[in-house]
Write a protein that holds these residues in place. Sequence first.
Motif, PDB file in Angstrom:
ATOM      1  N   LYS A   2      39.489 -33.197 -32.424  1.00 33.59           N
ATOM      2  CA  LYS A   2      39.412 -32.974 -33.864  1.00 33.59           C
ATOM      3  C   LYS A   2      39.752 -31.522 -34.197  1.00 33.59           C
ATOM      4  N   THR A   3      40.632 -31.328 -35.189  1.00 32.15           N
ATOM      5  CA  THR A   3      41.033 -29.980 -35.594  1.00 32.15           C
ATOM      6  C   THR A   3      39.988 -29.389 -36.537  1.00 32.15           C
ATOM      7  N   ALA A   4      39.484 -28.201 -36.221  1.00 34.49           N
ATOM      8  CA  ALA A   4      38.496 -27.537 -37.061  1.00 34.49           C
ATOM      9  C   ALA A   4      39.191 -26.787 -38.192  1.00 34.49           C
ATOM     10  N   PHE A   5      38.498 -26.626 -39.298  1.00 36.84           N
ATOM     11  CA  PHE A   5      39.107 -25.933 -40.431  1.00 36.84           C
ATOM     12  C   PHE A   5      39.452 -24.490 -40.073  1.00 36.84           C
ATOM     13  N   ARG A   6      38.693 -23.872 -39.165  1.00 43.98           N
ATOM     14  CA  ARG A   6      38.984 -22.489 -38.763  1.00 43.98           C
ATOM     15  C   ARG A   6      40.334 -22.399 -38.055  1.00 43.98           C
ATOM     16  N   ASP A   7      40.683 -23.433 -37.268  1.00 44.73           N
ATOM     17  CA  ASP A   7      41.987 -23.441 -36.603  1.00 44.73           C
ATOM     18  C   ASP A   7      43.116 -23.539 -37.627  1.00 44.73           C
ATOM     19  N   VAL A   8      42.920 -24.394 -38.629  1.00 44.91           N
ATOM     20  CA  VAL A   8      43.916 -24.527 -39.691  1.00 44.91           C
ATOM     21  C   VAL A   8      44.041 -23.221 -40.458  1.00 44.91           C
ATOM     22  N   LYS A   9      42.911 -22.642 -40.793  1.00 41.15           N
ATOM     23  CA  LYS A   9      42.899 -21.379 -41.538  1.00 41.15           C
ATOM     24  C   LYS A   9      43.596 -20.275 -40.752  1.00 41.15           C
ATOM     25  N   ASP A  10      43.283 -20.152 -39.479  1.00 40.96           N
ATOM     26  CA  ASP A  10      43.883 -19.091 -38.663  1.00 40.96           C
ATOM     27  C   ASP A  10      45.393 -19.271 -38.536  1.00 40.96           C
ATOM     28  N   ASP A  11      45.832 -20.517 -38.417  1.00 44.45           N
ATOM     29  CA  ASP A  11      47.263 -20.762 -38.267  1.00 44.45           C
ATOM     30  C   ASP A  11      48.008 -20.445 -39.563  1.00 44.45           C
ATOM     31  N   ILE A  12      47.434 -20.829 -40.698  1.00 46.18           N
ATOM     32  CA  ILE A  12      48.072 -20.526 -41.981  1.00 46.18           C
ATOM     33  C   ILE A  12      48.099 -19.021 -42.212  1.00 46.18           C
TER      34      ILE A  12
END
Length: 229
Positions: A2-12
């Motif tokens: 499962k992808t965590a929101f922190r991973d999405v945030k860091d990538d963006i």
Amino acid sequence: MKTAFRDVKDDIRRRIVQGVWGAGDLLPSEVALAEEFQCARATVNRAMRELAEEGLVERKRKAGTRVLASPVRQARFHIPIVRNEIESGGAIYRYALVSREVIPTPDWLRARLGLEQGGQVLHLTCMHYADSSPYQFEDRWINLAALPQAAEADFTTVGPNEWLIAEVPYSDAEISFSAMTAEAEVAQHLGCGVGDPLFLAERSTWFEERAITHVRLAFHRGYRMTTRY
């Protein structure tokens, strides 16, 4: 995995810093990003909210999210549950439902929230007390097209704000603060004189483009709001 929101945030954030998305660029939609990251749209939404709070992007309802030309630090307003606010000050909290009715959506509210004609809202007025002293008068409208279960909910013991927080998240909010003069009904409930100056907070919330609620909160004389950013 499962992808965590922190991973999405860091990538963006990384893409913005590296110039993949430049100043003024429109970012992909939450749906598109959710597909790319193979996660729920709510995960992307939370990542976007935090990036907006950090001043990297600007989010506008129905217009999408754009990279800001100059990153700014934005104020982060904490929306308190009034029960917690009162009890944290060492006072005893008491709540009372004053009135409740299902009515056709007023024109002013329909325009404010972008609602369609012919809908209905649940209109509630409530009082919150600290050590038996009037603390906050709540005047709230709930969109029954978005939350039909609100029509059957019991608001005699739990205030609508606590119920809404437990029932549905929000993805967008508009908040305004202003001074008001107490009208007869508000003055009666807050124990002040008609025309007395009071602090007023108004808040509208949406979840995935659907309007949830609008509320007007009038506070007792001398109320002071404190927030951190």
